[in-house]
Design a protein around this motif. Sequence first.
Motif, PDB file in Angstrom:
ATOM      1  N   ASN A 146       0.814  -1.220   0.000  1.00  0.00           N
ATOM      2  CA  ASN A 146       0.000   0.000   0.000  1.00  0.00           C
ATOM      3  C   ASN A 146       0.852   1.276   0.000  1.00  0.00           C
ATOM      4  O   ASN A 146       0.319   2.353   0.233  1.00  0.00           O
TER       5      ASN A 146
ATOM      6  N   ASN B  53      -0.263   4.426  -2.163  1.00  0.00           N
ATOM      7  CA  ASN B  53      -1.395   5.271  -1.715  1.00  0.00           C
ATOM      8  C   ASN B  53      -1.171   5.858  -0.341  1.00  0.00           C
ATOM      9  O   ASN B  53      -2.001   6.626   0.122  1.00  0.00           O
ATOM     10  N   HIS B  54      -0.129   5.439   0.318  1.00  0.00           N
ATOM     11  CA  HIS B  54       0.046   5.892   1.701  1.00  0.00           C
ATOM     12  C   HIS B  54       0.504   7.345   1.727  1.00  0.00           C
ATOM     13  O   HIS B  54       1.425   7.715   0.996  1.00  0.00           O
ATOM     14  N   PRO B  55      -0.123   8.194   2.578  1.00  0.00           N
ATOM     15  CA  PRO B  55       0.254   9.620   2.593  1.00  0.00           C
ATOM     16  C   PRO B  55       1.727   9.870   2.943  1.00  0.00           C
ATOM     17  O   PRO B  55       2.284  10.881   2.557  1.00  0.00           O
TER      18      PRO B  55
HETATM   19  C1  LIG Z   1      -3.910   2.164   2.104  1.00  0.00           C
HETATM   20  O1  LIG Z   1      -3.806   3.578   1.882  1.00  0.00           O
HETATM   21  C2  LIG Z   1      -5.039   4.252   1.891  1.00  0.00           C
HETATM   22  C3  LIG Z   1      -4.759   5.718   1.524  1.00  0.00           C
HETATM   23  O2  LIG Z   1      -4.021   6.373   2.486  1.00  0.00           O
HETATM   24  C4  LIG Z   1      -5.701   4.093   3.261  1.00  0.00           C
HETATM   25  O3  LIG Z   1      -6.943   4.734   3.250  1.00  0.00           O
HETATM   26  C5  LIG Z   1      -5.870   2.606   3.567  1.00  0.00           C
HETATM   27  O4  LIG Z   1      -6.357   2.447   4.863  1.00  0.00           O
HETATM   28  C6  LIG Z   1      -4.532   1.892   3.442  1.00  0.00           C
HETATM   29  N1  LIG Z   1      -4.709   0.444   3.626  1.00  0.00           N
HETATM   30  C7  LIG Z   1      -3.934  -0.289   4.418  1.00  0.00           C
HETATM   31  C8  LIG Z   1      -4.213  -1.742   4.457  1.00  0.00           C
HETATM   32  O5  LIG Z   1      -2.998   0.197   5.055  1.00  0.00           O
END
Ligand SMILES: *[C@@H]1O[C@H](CO)[C@@H](O)[C@H](O)[C@H]1NC(C)=O
Length: 177
Positions: free
Chosen positions: A58, A61-63
């Motif tokens: 992830n 997508n992670h900030p």
């Molecule tokens: C992955 O990243 C998104 C966007 O920040 C977040 O909303 C989501 O919870 C994350 N998922 C995990 C499994 O960490």
Amino acid sequence: MATLPLSLSFISILLITFSTNATASKLFKETETHLHFYLHDILTGTESSSVLVAQGPNTSNHPTAFGAVLVMDSMLTETPNRNSKLIGRAQGMYALSSQEDRSLVIVVNLVFLQGEFNGSSLAVLGRIPLSSPVREMPVIGGTGRFRFARGYILNKPYEFDVVKGGILEYDVHVLHY
Ligand SMILES: *[C@@H]1O[C@H](CO)[C@@H](O)[C@H](O)[C@H]1NC(C)=O
Ligand SMILES: *[C@@H]1O[C@H](CO)[C@@H](O)[C@H](O)[C@H]1NC(C)=O
């Protein structure tokens, strides 16, 4: 009554150990060295000095880009101009290691290529919070002229962009023999 001679010989071993250490520390004189240079951390393009080698499922997508791992080989120069004298190279790796802010764990060898420190290196292990204007990293050891080194580095962005990278100013303070 065997305990008395035993403890006496233990004390004399301690005394011998202490006097040997005292003699050894007199033979080497500790000196302090201050080094100042600029690190060129280029994140994009053909001249890129860092390469992404791994990331978590992830990370994109992670900030805070948590989980990205990069390997670096960056030039260290005398002035901010990348064509100025090459002092050495920073070779190592760093990882985005915080879920809360953009911060890195860095493991890097600063390898020197000039003058009295040519061929010597410093081992650095630290934390870099990208939002902080000045970051401090511990120097945990060294090779060559920097054997037994310990100290700290203050690093600050000179001209830096989180996406493109740029130039960081390094002030290194080390004690060594
Ligand atoms: C992955 O990243 C998104 C966007 O920040 C977040 O909303 C989501 O919870 C994350 N998922 C995990 C499994 O960490
Ligand atoms: C640094 O050391 C290397 C290996 O001994 C040598 O080839 C090189 O010329 C030296 N560089 C300088 C600037 O003295």
